[in-house]
Write a protein that holds these residues in place. Sequence first.
Motif, mmCIF file in Angstrom:
data_model
loop_
_atom_site.group_PDB
_atom_site.id
_atom_site.type_symbol
_atom_site.label_atom_id
_atom_site.label_comp_id
_atom_site.label_asym_id
_atom_site.label_seq_id
_atom_site.Cartn_x
_atom_site.Cartn_y
_atom_site.Cartn_z
ATOM 1 N N GLU A 1 10.478 -6.528 8.274
ATOM 2 C CA GLU A 1 11.212 -6.220 9.499
ATOM 3 C C GLU A 1 10.909 -4.781 9.875
ATOM 4 O OE1 GLU A 1 15.387 -6.763 9.089
ATOM 5 O OE2 GLU A 1 15.255 -8.893 8.559
ATOM 6 N N TYR A 2 10.881 -4.522 11.174
ATOM 7 C CA TYR A 2 10.801 -3.144 11.618
ATOM 8 C C TYR A 2 12.166 -2.492 11.423
ATOM 9 C CZ TYR A 2 6.283 -4.044 13.824
ATOM 10 O OH TYR A 2 4.974 -4.361 14.053
ATOM 11 N N GLY A 3 12.160 -1.214 11.094
ATOM 12 C CA GLY A 3 13.406 -0.467 10.947
ATOM 13 C C GLY A 3 13.172 0.995 11.253
ATOM 14 N N ILE B 1 15.190 -6.882 2.320
ATOM 15 C CA ILE B 1 13.759 -6.658 2.126
ATOM 16 C C ILE B 1 13.451 -6.319 0.671
ATOM 17 C CG2 ILE B 1 11.763 -5.280 2.831
ATOM 18 C CD1 ILE B 1 13.122 -4.945 5.559
ATOM 19 N N PHE B 2 14.248 -5.439 0.068
ATOM 20 C CA PHE B 2 14.016 -5.110 -1.334
ATOM 21 C C PHE B 2 14.342 -6.297 -2.240
ATOM 22 C CE2 PHE B 2 13.150 -0.777 -0.376
ATOM 23 C CZ PHE B 2 12.564 -0.241 -1.525
ATOM 24 N N GLY B 3 15.319 -7.110 -1.857
ATOM 25 C CA GLY B 3 15.687 -8.263 -2.670
ATOM 26 C C GLY B 3 14.545 -9.243 -2.821
ATOM 27 N N THR B 4 13.854 -9.527 -1.731
ATOM 28 C CA THR B 4 12.728 -10.460 -1.780
ATOM 29 C C THR B 4 11.456 -9.798 -2.286
ATOM 30 O OG1 THR B 4 13.624 -11.790 0.033
ATOM 31 C CG2 THR B 4 11.266 -11.988 -0.405
ATOM 32 N N ASN B 5 11.126 -8.649 -1.722
ATOM 33 C CA ASN B 5 9.819 -8.047 -1.970
ATOM 34 C C ASN B 5 9.701 -7.327 -3.307
ATOM 35 O OD1 ASN B 5 9.556 -8.920 0.640
ATOM 36 N ND2 ASN B 5 8.930 -6.963 1.496
ATOM 37 N N VAL B 6 10.819 -6.849 -3.839
ATOM 38 C CA VAL B 6 10.779 -6.105 -5.103
ATOM 39 C C VAL B 6 11.499 -6.879 -6.210
ATOM 40 C CG1 VAL B 6 11.374 -3.954 -6.272
ATOM 41 C CG2 VAL B 6 10.566 -3.902 -3.912
ATOM 42 N N LEU C 1 2.867 4.074 8.817
ATOM 43 C CA LEU C 1 3.096 3.428 10.105
ATOM 44 C C LEU C 1 4.553 3.580 10.539
ATOM 45 C CD1 LEU C 1 1.031 0.147 9.581
ATOM 46 C CD2 LEU C 1 0.274 2.339 10.519
ATOM 47 N N PRO C 2 4.810 3.806 11.815
ATOM 48 C CA PRO C 2 6.181 4.019 12.284
ATOM 49 C C PRO C 2 7.043 2.770 12.143
ATOM 50 C CG PRO C 2 4.674 3.794 14.148
ATOM 51 C CD PRO C 2 3.828 3.885 12.923
ATOM 52 N N ALA C 3 8.336 2.999 11.913
ATOM 53 C CA ALA C 3 9.348 1.938 11.827
ATOM 54 C C ALA C 3 9.066 0.958 10.693
ATOM 55 C CB ALA C 3 9.467 1.187 13.161
ATOM 56 N N ASN C 4 8.369 1.439 9.649
ATOM 57 C CA ASN C 4 7.994 0.573 8.529
ATOM 58 C C ASN C 4 8.443 1.113 7.174
ATOM 59 O OD1 ASN C 4 6.010 -1.933 8.716
ATOM 60 N ND2 ASN C 4 5.576 -0.627 10.471
ATOM 61 N N SER C 5 9.351 2.086 7.157
ATOM 62 C CA SER C 5 9.613 2.802 5.901
ATOM 63 C C SER C 5 10.140 1.904 4.792
ATOM 64 C CB SER C 5 10.570 3.971 6.145
ATOM 65 O OG SER C 5 11.810 3.530 6.666
ATOM 66 N N ILE C 6 11.036 0.969 5.091
ATOM 67 C CA ILE C 6 11.590 0.115 4.040
ATOM 68 C C ILE C 6 10.543 -0.879 3.552
ATOM 69 C CG2 ILE C 6 13.380 -1.558 3.450
ATOM 70 C CD1 ILE C 6 14.353 1.311 3.855
ATOM 71 N N TYR C 7 9.916 -1.583 4.472
ATOM 72 C CA TYR C 7 8.882 -2.554 4.095
ATOM 73 C C TYR C 7 7.746 -1.861 3.349
ATOM 74 C CZ TYR C 7 5.184 -6.054 4.636
ATOM 75 O OH TYR C 7 4.174 -6.942 4.396
ATOM 76 N N ALA C 8 7.300 -0.710 3.842
ATOM 77 C CA ALA C 8 6.198 0.009 3.210
ATOM 78 C C ALA C 8 6.576 0.447 1.799
ATOM 79 C CB ALA C 8 5.805 1.217 4.052
#
Length: 249
Positions: A92-94, A107-112, A144-151
Amino acid sequence: MKRLNGKIAVVTGGSSGIGFATAKAFVNEGATVYITGRRKDALEAAAAKIGQGCIAVAGDTAKQEDIEALYDRIRTEQGRVDIVFANAGTAEYGVFGQIKEEQYEKIFGTNVKGVIFGVQAALPLMPDGGSIILNGSIVGSKGLPANSIYAATKAAIRSFARTWTTDLKQRKIRVNVVSPGPIQTEGLEGLLGSSETGQARREAITAGVPLGRMGRPEEIASAVVFLASDESSFVTGAELFVDGGFAQV
């Protein structure tokens, strides 16, 4: 000889996109593949489309009970798992300054969390010399902008490959990351949307790829097959970018 002949594999997030393409490629290379995902109907449809050798087990990799149920079934039916492709993820963008706690947890629950405990649950069933492939992303190396959590989640994935390679070195289990660039998937289309802003982002992303196009899920699947097979027998702890040059120049 097929490259994965007789192997037992797990692909998380296998109902569409990169996961589906990889599960199909694994089966074509001779493996028996268990695919998992939260959408039971979509998952079963994907398994039916792939055909013999693909088994659907619905579940959420962010939930410990679902992970345990998956590997209990594999233990009963196969007794081992040779390959794990930890592919399931969400994006998700944030915009920084507007990030919500719920978004972070999701996002952290699924990805990490899902990757840690999903891979860890496979280890008792994995013979020495097995292969673990983690699905990263070029965003883990870019700002990349608006990607800090996903990145941040994908940067964690890159770190896991390094530390787990060390943790598992006595067992000769190889751990690698495949890091896609922009890939034409349902997930990316859902993220970008059909608005003018989404279209502008789509055009900007494509313009940033030196090869001048988005990638196809099958192109990532080919890289994952390589990392799963004996062709990459001297490759571990590595990150393989499959991004059309997006993060390279």
